[in-house]
Design a protein around this motif. Structure first.
Motif, mmCIF file in Angstrom:
data_model
loop_
_atom_site.group_PDB
_atom_site.id
_atom_site.type_symbol
_atom_site.label_atom_id
_atom_site.label_comp_id
_atom_site.label_asym_id
_atom_site.label_seq_id
_atom_site.Cartn_x
_atom_site.Cartn_y
_atom_site.Cartn_z
ATOM 1 N N VAL A 1 83.236 49.593 52.628
ATOM 2 C CA VAL A 1 81.935 49.775 51.976
ATOM 3 C C VAL A 1 82.086 50.686 50.765
ATOM 4 N N LYS A 2 82.809 51.769 50.913
ATOM 5 C CA LYS A 2 82.967 52.715 49.799
ATOM 6 C C LYS A 2 83.731 52.090 48.625
ATOM 7 N N PHE A 3 84.734 51.255 48.931
ATOM 8 C CA PHE A 3 85.522 50.641 47.857
ATOM 9 C C PHE A 3 84.829 49.393 47.294
ATOM 10 N N GLY A 4 83.851 48.841 48.049
ATOM 11 C CA GLY A 4 83.188 47.613 47.615
ATOM 12 C C GLY A 4 84.096 46.398 47.718
ATOM 13 N N VAL A 5 84.961 46.382 48.749
ATOM 14 C CA VAL A 5 85.871 45.237 48.955
ATOM 15 C C VAL A 5 85.799 44.820 50.423
ATOM 16 N N ASP A 6 86.488 43.712 50.764
ATOM 17 C CA ASP A 6 86.459 43.335 52.186
ATOM 18 C C ASP A 6 87.404 44.249 52.974
ATOM 19 N N ILE A 7 87.327 44.120 54.289
ATOM 20 C CA ILE A 7 88.000 45.092 55.152
ATOM 21 C C ILE A 7 89.536 45.017 55.019
ATOM 22 N N GLY A 8 90.067 43.801 54.838
ATOM 23 C CA GLY A 8 91.518 43.646 54.689
ATOM 24 C C GLY A 8 91.999 44.326 53.407
ATOM 25 N N GLU A 9 91.243 44.107 52.324
ATOM 26 C CA GLU A 9 91.614 44.711 51.040
ATOM 27 C C GLU A 9 91.477 46.239 51.113
ATOM 28 N N ALA A 10 90.439 46.689 51.828
ATOM 29 C CA ALA A 10 90.246 48.139 51.974
ATOM 30 C C ALA A 10 91.436 48.761 52.697
ATOM 31 N N ALA A 11 91.930 48.073 53.736
ATOM 32 C CA ALA A 11 93.089 48.588 54.485
ATOM 33 C C ALA A 11 94.293 48.694 53.560
ATOM 34 N N HIS A 12 94.482 47.676 52.697
ATOM 35 C CA HIS A 12 95.638 47.688 51.785
ATOM 36 C C HIS A 12 95.506 48.778 50.723
ATOM 37 N N LYS A 13 94.286 48.977 50.229
ATOM 38 C CA LYS A 13 94.074 50.024 49.203
ATOM 39 C C LYS A 13 94.290 51.417 49.820
ATOM 40 N N LEU A 14 93.768 51.592 51.028
ATOM 41 C CA LEU A 14 93.950 52.883 51.706
ATOM 42 C C LEU A 14 95.437 53.137 51.936
ATOM 43 N N CYS A 15 96.137 52.071 52.351
ATOM 44 C CA CYS A 15 97.582 52.177 52.580
ATOM 45 C C CYS A 15 98.281 52.557 51.266
ATOM 46 N N GLY A 16 97.879 51.921 50.157
ATOM 47 C CA GLY A 16 98.458 52.237 48.850
ATOM 48 C C GLY A 16 98.229 53.699 48.491
ATOM 49 N N PHE A 17 97.027 54.190 48.772
ATOM 50 C CA PHE A 17 96.709 55.590 48.456
ATOM 51 C C PHE A 17 97.584 56.533 49.282
ATOM 52 N N LEU A 18 97.652 56.284 50.593
ATOM 53 C CA LEU A 18 98.408 57.182 51.471
ATOM 54 C C LEU A 18 99.894 57.175 51.104
ATOM 55 N N LYS A 19 100.410 55.995 50.774
ATOM 56 C CA LYS A 19 101.837 55.931 50.406
ATOM 57 C C LYS A 19 102.100 56.628 49.084
ATOM 58 N N SER A 20 101.104 56.629 48.200
ATOM 59 C CA SER A 20 101.302 57.332 46.917
ATOM 60 C C SER A 20 101.393 58.847 47.136
ATOM 61 N N LEU A 21 100.883 59.320 48.270
ATOM 62 C CA LEU A 21 100.969 60.752 48.582
ATOM 63 C C LEU A 21 102.324 61.129 49.183
#
Ligand code: SF4
Ligand code: SF4
Length: 476
Positions: free
Chosen positions: A108-128
């Protein structure tokens, strides 16, 4: 925890108890309040919800407070910073497990579907600097399967074991804490011993995955992203600590949105301590610019990468899965659709299995402490008609957890946000844990026999006296 922080908390607790009018005087208890506590009655005028109490943390012991204070973004950042130093003996492999109740929040916060949100969150965490990112649906599948087995065993011994039924679900740490601290032996023998999805995930990462990666468990720093603060309390329980290796199954729980306690502790009244979503804001990262990176699998490449959900009205799924399993296993009946009957409100519903007018099974979903009080009242009178109750301490269930759904004004859940999260979550395809090949593989290769499954997938509950006493001002 610094003395200043403790003093601030104490002061906050005083303010809060004045407001909620629950504090006993230093000289002694208010006799009426004591009677109410013993009888489990709630005074409507001064009722204080457990969720609010746990959010302000005033009722934690010093030891718990210390352990919980170590579950913070600062701690995560400290571990990440150590990994950048030359001393490799202090390096940790970071693994993050995301609860399925948190993913709809990010969608909801990213404005994408749940699968895409999981991938974006994963991308963010891996960038850390996080090495592995999992979702905990697999662990929830174990928890459901073990709950199903335990229900059948309890049902079969119901005539000679007075504690066999009703069985209460065990996935909500707020409910477990309440049961152990306040209700004691009235309720704890009835709680299913299957570990919660979070703690099974902890075991999977620290026991199974660490061996696959040829790592000692303490070399992995395991973070869980969860919808509520209460999960931090669960992670610090003694039984999930390996004293030999000085490591926990879950080292740190961070809420998806904001840790409600930080709002209450803030001197200025502003939010001081941010968790995952607010870490993104702090780092000025927008969803659009985040890389989409697929989630990792505990089974490595052999695992299935598609996100799925369990059956049920919300992400919990225990009631529906156990109901259908019991109907088949005990009565040989295939139940495809379940019809919920609202008993008191949306958070108190029943499902019934009937044959020729006879009630064979009657389960209930009871959410929120107001409804739990009704359940407890009926328990005391020996009038609970249900064989299983799915109990969750947050009204509306886990999507409404205060670590992600609390409205700007604080206190109540943001209804529009919760509704969007429910719609997003229900768009995921359903997958039954019974047909999940990854679970079958793990039962065979990791757990191997029932005694190992019983050690790693089950837990036990404390009774009063084994835990620190309830704070005098706390009215449950
Ligand atoms: S009762 Fe709960 S809300 Fe009130 S002071 Fe104690 S911890 Fe805080
Ligand atoms: S019901 Fe609330 S307190 Fe319980 S596990 Fe879910 S979000 Fe956490």
């Amino acid at each position: 925890m610094s003395e200043v922080t403790i003093a601030k908390r104490k002061e906050k607790c005083e303010n809060c108890t004045k407001q909620c009018n629950k504090k006993r005087s230093d000289e002694g208890a208010d006799p009426q309040q004591e009677r109410d506590g013993v009888n489990g009655q709630m005074n409507e005028g001064s009722q204080l919800l457990l969720s609010a109490c746990l959010s302000c943390d005033g009722c934690l012991s010093e030891d718990e407070s210390l352990k919980i204070s170590q579950q913070s973004l600062e701690e995560l950042e400290r571990v990440l910073a150590l990994n950048k130093k030359c001393d490799t003996s202090k390096h940790k492999v970071l693994a993050v497990s995301v609860c399925p109740q948190s993913l709809p929040f990010f969608a909801v916060k990213f404005g994408v579907d749940i699968g895409e949100a999981a991938h974006k969150l994963c991308g963010f965490l891996k960038s850390l600097g996080v090495k592995y990112v999992f979702d905990t649906t697999l662990a929830a599948g174990f928890s459901i399967l073990e709950s199903q087995k335990e229900f059948i065993q309890r049902y079969r011994r119901r005539h000679h074991d007075p504690h066999a039924l009703p069985m209460f679900t065990s996935s909500c740490p707020g409910w477990i804490r309440y049961s152990e601290s306040v209700l004691g032996s009235l309720v704890t023998p009835h709680i299913c011993t299957a570990r919660s999805p979070q703690q099974i995930m902890g075991c999977l990462v620290k026991d199974y995955f660490s061996k696959q990666q040829k790592l000692s468990p303490e070399k992995i720093y395991h973070v869980v992203v969860a919808p509520c603060f209460d999960k931090k309390l669960e992670a610090v329980r003694e039984e999930f600590y390996n004293s030999l290796l000085e490591t926990r199954d879950v080292d740190c729980v961070l809420t998806s949105g904001i840790c409600a306690s930080s709002v209450l502790w803030s001197e200025s009244g502003n939010r001081e301590t941010w968790e995952i979503y607010y870490l993104m804001e702090q780092k000025k990262v927008s969803a659009a610019e985040l890389d989409s990176v697929p989630l990792d699998q505990v089974l490595g490449e052999a695992g299935d990468t598609a996100l799925s959900r369990h059956e049920g009205q919300g992400p919990e799924g225990f009631l529906e899965h156990v109901f259908k399993h019991a109907a088949k296993e005990i009565f040989g009946l295939d139940v495809r659709e379940i019809t919920y009957k609202t008993v008191r409100n949306r958070d108190f519903q029943e499902v019934t299995l009937e044959r020729d007018g006879e009630i064979l099974l009657q389960f209930a979903a009871i959410y929120g402490f107001r409804n739990i009080q009704t359940l407890v009242h009926r328990m005391r009178k020996g009038r609970v008609p249900y064989q299983l109750v799915e109990v969750l301490s947050c009204p509306g269930g886990c999507l409404s957890g205060r670590g992600q759904a609390e409205g700007e004004a604080g206190g109540r859940a943001d209804k529009a946000l919760v509704q969007q999260m429910e719609e997003t979550y229900s768009s995921l395809p359903v997958r039954l844990p019974e047909v999940n090949a990854a679970l079958r593989t793990l039962y065979r290769d990791w757990l191997q026999d029932s005694s190992r499954a019983s050690t790693l997938l089950h837990t036990q509950y404390r009774t009063q006296g084994q835990i620190h006493p309830q704070p005098p001002h706390m009215q449950w």
